[in-house]
Design a protein around this motif. Structure first.
Motif, PDB file in Angstrom:
ATOM      1  N   ALA A 115       0.626  -1.156   0.126  1.00  0.00           N
ATOM      2  CA  ALA A 115       0.132  -0.002  -0.236  1.00  0.00           C
ATOM      3  C   ALA A 115       0.777   1.171   0.038  1.00  0.00           C
ATOM      4  CB  ALA A 115      -0.797   0.074   1.268  1.00  0.00           C
ATOM      5  N   GLY A 144       1.858  -8.323   2.615  1.00  0.00           N
ATOM      6  CA  GLY A 144       3.155  -8.329   1.757  1.00  0.00           C
ATOM      7  C   GLY A 144       4.201  -7.313   2.706  1.00  0.00           C
ATOM      8  N   GLY A 145       3.444  -6.161   2.662  1.00  0.00           N
ATOM      9  CA  GLY A 145       4.368  -4.967   3.376  1.00  0.00           C
ATOM     10  C   GLY A 145       4.611  -5.364   4.628  1.00  0.00           C
ATOM     11  N   ALA A 146       3.363  -5.811   5.295  1.00  0.00           N
ATOM     12  CA  ALA A 146       3.386  -6.179   6.874  1.00  0.00           C
ATOM     13  C   ALA A 146       4.482  -7.312   7.124  1.00  0.00           C
ATOM     14  CB  ALA A 146       2.147  -6.620   7.295  1.00  0.00           C
ATOM     15  N   HIS A 202       3.692   2.467  22.268  1.00  0.00           N
ATOM     16  CA  HIS A 202       3.368   1.009  22.610  1.00  0.00           C
ATOM     17  C   HIS A 202       4.276   0.848  23.965  1.00  0.00           C
ATOM     18  CE1 HIS A 202       1.238   1.096  18.641  1.00  0.00           C
ATOM     19  NE2 HIS A 202       2.358   0.780  18.229  1.00  0.00           N
ATOM     20  N   GLY A 237      12.168  -6.373   1.948  1.00  0.00           N
ATOM     21  CA  GLY A 237      12.062  -6.476   0.639  1.00  0.00           C
ATOM     22  C   GLY A 237      13.465  -6.808  -0.175  1.00  0.00           C
ATOM     23  N   ASN A 256      14.995  -3.466  -3.951  1.00  0.00           N
ATOM     24  CA  ASN A 256      15.143  -2.379  -2.863  1.00  0.00           C
ATOM     25  C   ASN A 256      16.545  -1.874  -2.879  1.00  0.00           C
ATOM     26  OD1 ASN A 256      12.441  -2.472  -2.938  1.00  0.00           O
ATOM     27  ND2 ASN A 256      12.232  -3.142  -0.956  1.00  0.00           N
ATOM     28  N   PRO A 290       0.226 -11.484  -1.570  1.00  0.00           N
ATOM     29  CA  PRO A 290       1.052 -10.713  -0.824  1.00  0.00           C
ATOM     30  C   PRO A 290       0.189  -9.244  -0.557  1.00  0.00           C
ATOM     31  CG  PRO A 290       2.033 -10.806  -2.893  1.00  0.00           C
ATOM     32  CD  PRO A 290       1.149 -12.241  -2.559  1.00  0.00           C
ATOM     33  N   GLU A 296       9.175  -1.221  14.720  1.00  0.00           N
ATOM     34  CA  GLU A 296       8.341  -1.961  13.879  1.00  0.00           C
ATOM     35  C   GLU A 296       8.255  -1.115  12.604  1.00  0.00           C
ATOM     36  OE1 GLU A 296       4.571  -1.788  16.058  1.00  0.00           O
ATOM     37  OE2 GLU A 296       4.268   0.437  15.593  1.00  0.00           O
ATOM     38  N   SER A 351      -1.995   0.171  12.787  1.00  0.00           N
ATOM     39  CA  SER A 351      -3.067   1.167  12.904  1.00  0.00           C
ATOM     40  C   SER A 351      -3.518   1.528  11.555  1.00  0.00           C
ATOM     41  CB  SER A 351      -2.659   2.711  13.561  1.00  0.00           C
ATOM     42  OG  SER A 351      -1.952   2.183  14.732  1.00  0.00           O
ATOM     43  N   SER A 384      -2.998  -1.148   4.700  1.00  0.00           N
ATOM     44  CA  SER A 384      -2.011  -1.909   4.426  1.00  0.00           C
ATOM     45  C   SER A 384      -1.945  -3.466   4.178  1.00  0.00           C
ATOM     46  CB  SER A 384      -0.956  -1.809   5.744  1.00  0.00           C
ATOM     47  OG  SER A 384      -1.674  -2.734   6.940  1.00  0.00           O
TER      48      SER A 384
HETATM   49  C1  LIG Z   1      -1.339   6.118   9.707  1.00  0.00           C
HETATM   50  C2  LIG Z   1      -0.189   4.849   9.799  1.00  0.00           C
HETATM   51  C3  LIG Z   1      -0.218   4.099  10.895  1.00  0.00           C
HETATM   52  C4  LIG Z   1       0.558   2.977  10.943  1.00  0.00           C
HETATM   53  N1  LIG Z   1       0.561   2.126  12.052  1.00  0.00           N
HETATM   54  C5  LIG Z   1       1.382   1.307  12.306  1.00  0.00           C
HETATM   55  C6  LIG Z   1       1.754   0.254  13.415  1.00  0.00           C
HETATM   56  O1  LIG Z   1       0.831   0.545  14.385  1.00  0.00           O
HETATM   57  N2  LIG Z   1       2.428  -0.615  13.530  1.00  0.00           N
HETATM   58  C7  LIG Z   1       3.304  -0.790  12.421  1.00  0.00           C
HETATM   59  O2  LIG Z   1       4.123  -1.777  12.614  1.00  0.00           O
HETATM   60  N3  LIG Z   1       3.327   0.024  11.194  1.00  0.00           N
HETATM   61  C8  LIG Z   1       2.444   0.991  11.171  1.00  0.00           C
HETATM   62  N4  LIG Z   1       2.319   1.944  10.183  1.00  0.00           N
HETATM   63  C9  LIG Z   1       3.803   1.505   8.899  1.00  0.00           C
HETATM   64  C10 LIG Z   1       3.223   0.656   7.860  1.00  0.00           C
HETATM   65  O3  LIG Z   1       2.036   1.259   7.313  1.00  0.00           O
HETATM   66  C11 LIG Z   1       3.024  -0.692   8.157  1.00  0.00           C
HETATM   67  O4  LIG Z   1       3.909  -1.230   8.689  1.00  0.00           O
HETATM   68  C12 LIG Z   1       2.211  -1.547   7.181  1.00  0.00           C
HETATM   69  O5  LIG Z   1       2.018  -3.002   7.584  1.00  0.00           O
HETATM   70  C13 LIG Z   1       3.024  -1.318   5.660  1.00  0.00           C
HETATM   71  O6  LIG Z   1       2.241  -2.259   4.701  1.00  0.00           O
HETATM   72  P1  LIG Z   1       2.120  -1.682   3.402  1.00  0.00           P
HETATM   73  O7  LIG Z   1       1.352  -2.616   2.505  1.00  0.00           O
HETATM   74  O8  LIG Z   1       1.762  -0.324   3.276  1.00  0.00           O
HETATM   75  O9  LIG Z   1       3.788  -1.794   2.865  1.00  0.00           O
HETATM   76  P2  LIG Z   1       4.579  -0.927   1.972  1.00  0.00           P
HETATM   77  O10 LIG Z   1       4.818   0.497   2.566  1.00  0.00           O
HETATM   78  O11 LIG Z   1       4.063  -0.819   0.408  1.00  0.00           O
HETATM   79  O12 LIG Z   1       6.142  -1.559   1.882  1.00  0.00           O
HETATM   80  C14 LIG Z   1       6.737  -1.627   3.304  1.00  0.00           C
HETATM   81  C15 LIG Z   1       8.121  -2.229   2.770  1.00  0.00           C
HETATM   82  O13 LIG Z   1       7.718  -3.812   2.333  1.00  0.00           O
HETATM   83  C16 LIG Z   1       8.317  -3.908   0.921  1.00  0.00           C
HETATM   84  N5  LIG Z   1       7.389  -4.796   0.460  1.00  0.00           N
HETATM   85  C17 LIG Z   1       6.207  -4.776   0.145  1.00  0.00           C
HETATM   86  N6  LIG Z   1       5.415  -5.732  -0.277  1.00  0.00           N
HETATM   87  C18 LIG Z   1       6.612  -6.698  -0.443  1.00  0.00           C
HETATM   88  C19 LIG Z   1       6.441  -8.005  -1.117  1.00  0.00           C
HETATM   89  N7  LIG Z   1       5.439  -8.549  -1.500  1.00  0.00           N
HETATM   90  N8  LIG Z   1       7.742  -8.652  -1.058  1.00  0.00           N
HETATM   91  C20 LIG Z   1       8.724  -8.085  -0.462  1.00  0.00           C
HETATM   92  N9  LIG Z   1       8.840  -6.759  -0.047  1.00  0.00           N
HETATM   93  C21 LIG Z   1       7.785  -6.089   0.190  1.00  0.00           C
HETATM   94  C22 LIG Z   1       8.389  -2.677   0.611  1.00  0.00           C
HETATM   95  O14 LIG Z   1       9.295  -2.531  -0.658  1.00  0.00           O
HETATM   96  C23 LIG Z   1       8.821  -1.667   1.609  1.00  0.00           C
HETATM   97  O15 LIG Z   1      10.165  -1.615   1.783  1.00  0.00           O
HETATM   98  C24 LIG Z   1       1.570   2.774   9.920  1.00  0.00           C
HETATM   99  C25 LIG Z   1       1.455   3.495   8.821  1.00  0.00           C
HETATM  100  C26 LIG Z   1       0.644   4.841   8.756  1.00  0.00           C
HETATM  101  C27 LIG Z   1       0.743   5.648   7.512  1.00  0.00           C
END
Ligand SMILES: Cc1cc2nc3c(=O)[nH]c(=O)nc-3n(C[C@H](O)[C@H](O)[C@H](O)COP(=O)(O)OP(=O)(O)OC[C@H]3O[C@@H](n4cnc5c(N)ncnc54)[C@H](O)[C@@H]3O)c2cc1C
Length: 452
Positions: free
Chosen positions: A67, A137-139, A366, A196, A447, A106, A410, A129, A134
């Motif tokens: 995302a 895959g990102g998580a 946290h 990644g 990356n 993912p 995190e 959050s 999200s």
């Molecule tokens: C409002 C807000 C609240 C948040 N709250 C939290 C929270 O409470 N706890 C927390 O831990 N984080 C939090 N985050 C941070 C983050 O958004 C989360 O960790 C979220 O899970 C990331 O998911 P995403 O899909 O956006 O990943 P992305 O931002 O798209 O990717 C994250 C990383 O993973 C890599 N990646 C993505 N998909 C893959 C794949 N399939 N294979 C290999 N690499 C991949 C990307 O290259 C990047 O480096 C928050 C962010 C925001 C904006």
């Protein structure tokens, strides 16, 4: 090169207007904007393998993107790169009640997975959050945590097996689909949290647990951060294990109340505690919790009376980042983690350096995990403010290191924090991490700007 993608039947975006949004993520905005050459949207593992092969042939870098909500610029493209976006690999392939597992692609949204497994009476605890957007895959790539990590751990505790596409286009299964497994090195954990940089996650087998019968959210207001922090330790030493023990400072409470009025009261600090489990267990723990909070100096305690009130509190809590973003044109969230005993010195130091440098900060975190997020409200077009902020940022990470902490709990390292990695890690750990990157990705195609 575009032709090769078309011939392989891989959907791509290549118009400037279409690819422009992929130059950004939730990381800080910079003056230099680098567009990817294209955005590829694979539908299968085979598509991802083909993309890697085309990129190898054409000497292109690959940026994986879920995302795009990571705070550390982990999804920002570099020169000669393409973005892989997983919006078309977003299927929940299996929910297995007997094995307590889910198999997912993912691009599945974390909140969607939670809703789907809930229908089977099951629970996927990782709780960033922003779980409404999200992706899994990102998580997994960040080992995302969230508010429930105190009791349930983070994403890494729920990954059983991964299918990953490697730098030469081959695939690897990191383990078997079994909950107990000591067959060799733990490759699943190596890829989890690797941002990644080692490979592209194309499928995940996740662990589920039975859904807790009930939950209860409590807000306890304190006249000082010290009292709130010592209440955290008192809760833990009374042998209650809440799902969540979050701490919010006055600026965070006031900012949420200003932009998302939820009936929160302006106090120096608030603890948000969620108990969950069986009904009787929650009732008994709640009595203990109430006593501990009173003994620890809580001035006001408000408890949700039902699920609607629980949700109302969580909705307000989850809006902290968005509300801080309304204070000034920009918001940057930082993320450090210290041993719990060092939370008070950390928060005091953040407060002091922000006051000295005239930087607006809302501090929350946290607290049960010692994981603190200062949300900085900034105007990044003001060069002087940027300089003052950079000073605060350097001091923040230095302080975390001095307090025996980590520069990320995190959100990961991304490209934003790589300059602090060497100072934070054990010397040999840093050397071996670099060797691991070289082993899996010798040409640095995945990356490439992250971590080192
Ligand atoms: C409002 C807000 C609240 C948040 N709250 C939290 C929270 O409470 N706890 C927390 O831990 N984080 C939090 N985050 C941070 C983050 O958004 C989360 O960790 C979220 O899970 C990331 O998911 P995403 O899909 O956006 O990943 P992305 O931002 O798209 O990717 C994250 C990383 O993973 C890599 N990646 C993505 N998909 C893959 C794949 N399939 N294979 C290999 N690499 C991949 C990307 O290259 C990047 O480096 C928050 C962010 C925001 C904006």
């Amino acid at each position: 090169m575009l032709e090769e993608f078309k011939q392989a039947n891989i959907e791509v975006l290549s118009n400037k207007a279409d690819i422009y949004p992929y130059a950004f993520d939730t990381g800080p905005i910079s003056n230099e904007v680098t567009l990817p050459l294209l955005v590829a949207m694979p539908k299968s593992t085979k598509d991802v393998q083909t993309i890697v092969k085309i990129c190898n042939k054409n000497n292109l870098k690959i940026i994986s993107r879920g995302a795009g909500t990571c705070h550390t610029s982990g999804c920002k493209p570099c020169k000669n790169s393409i973005v892989i976006h997983f919006s078309k690999m977003n299927n929940i392939l299996e929910i297995n009640k007997e094995n307590l597992t889910a198999i997912v692609e993912p691009g599945v949204i974390v909140g969607q997975l939670q809703r789907e497994v809930d229908r089977f009476g099951l629970f996927f605890p990782p709780d960033p959050s922003n779980l409404k957007v999200s992706t899994i895959g990102g998580a997994i790539a960040l080992s995302s945590g969230g508010a429930r990590a105190f009791k349930y751990g983070t994403t890494k505790d729920y990954v059983i097996n991964l299918e990953v596409v490697l730098a030469d286009g081959s695939t690897i299964q990191t383990a078997k689909n079994v909950s107990k497994n000591v067959e060799g090195y733990n490759l699943t954990q190596l890829f989890t949290g690797s941002e990644g940089t080692l490979g592209i996650i194309t499928k995940a087998v996740l662990k589920l647990i039975p859904k807790p019968e009930t939950k209860l959210v409590t807000m306890a207001y304190f006249n000082s951060v010290e009292e709130a922090a010592s209440a955290v330790n008192n809760i833990i030493s009374s042998l209650i294990t809440p799902a969540t023990i979050d701490l919010l400072d006055r600026n965070t409470i006031d900012t949420i109340e200003k932009f998302n009025p939820s009936g929160w009261i302006s106090y120096e600090a608030m603890l948000l505690v969620e108990l969950d489990g069986g009904k009787i267990e929650v009732e008994e723990n709640n009595k203990k919790l109430y006593e501990v909070l009173i003994k620890s100096g809580a001035d006001k305690i408000i408890q949700a009376k039902n699920e609607t009130e629980n949700e109302k509190i969580w909705k307000a809590r989850r809006s902290a980042f968005a509300c801080t973003a309304k204070l000034k044109p920009n918001v940057i969230t930082e993320d450090v983690s210290v041993p719990r005993e060092n939370i008070v010195p950390l928060i005091k130091k953040i407060d002091k350096m922000c006051k000295e440098n005239n930087i607006t900060v809302c501090i929350m975190g946290h607290a049960g995990d010692g994981n603190i997020h200062p949300n900085f409200a900034l105007d990044l077009s003001d060069n002087d403010e940027v300089m003052r902020f950079n000073k605060v940022k350097d001091e923040l990470f230095q302080t975390a290191i001095e307090l025996n902490g980590a520069i990320s709990g995190e959100h990961g390292i991304g490209s934003e924090k790589k300059k602090y990695m060497k100072d934070s890690l054990d010397k040999n750990a840093y050397v071996y991490m670099k060797k691991i990157k070289e082993l899996f990705d010798k040409n640095n195609i995945f990356n490439p700007n992250l971590m080192f």
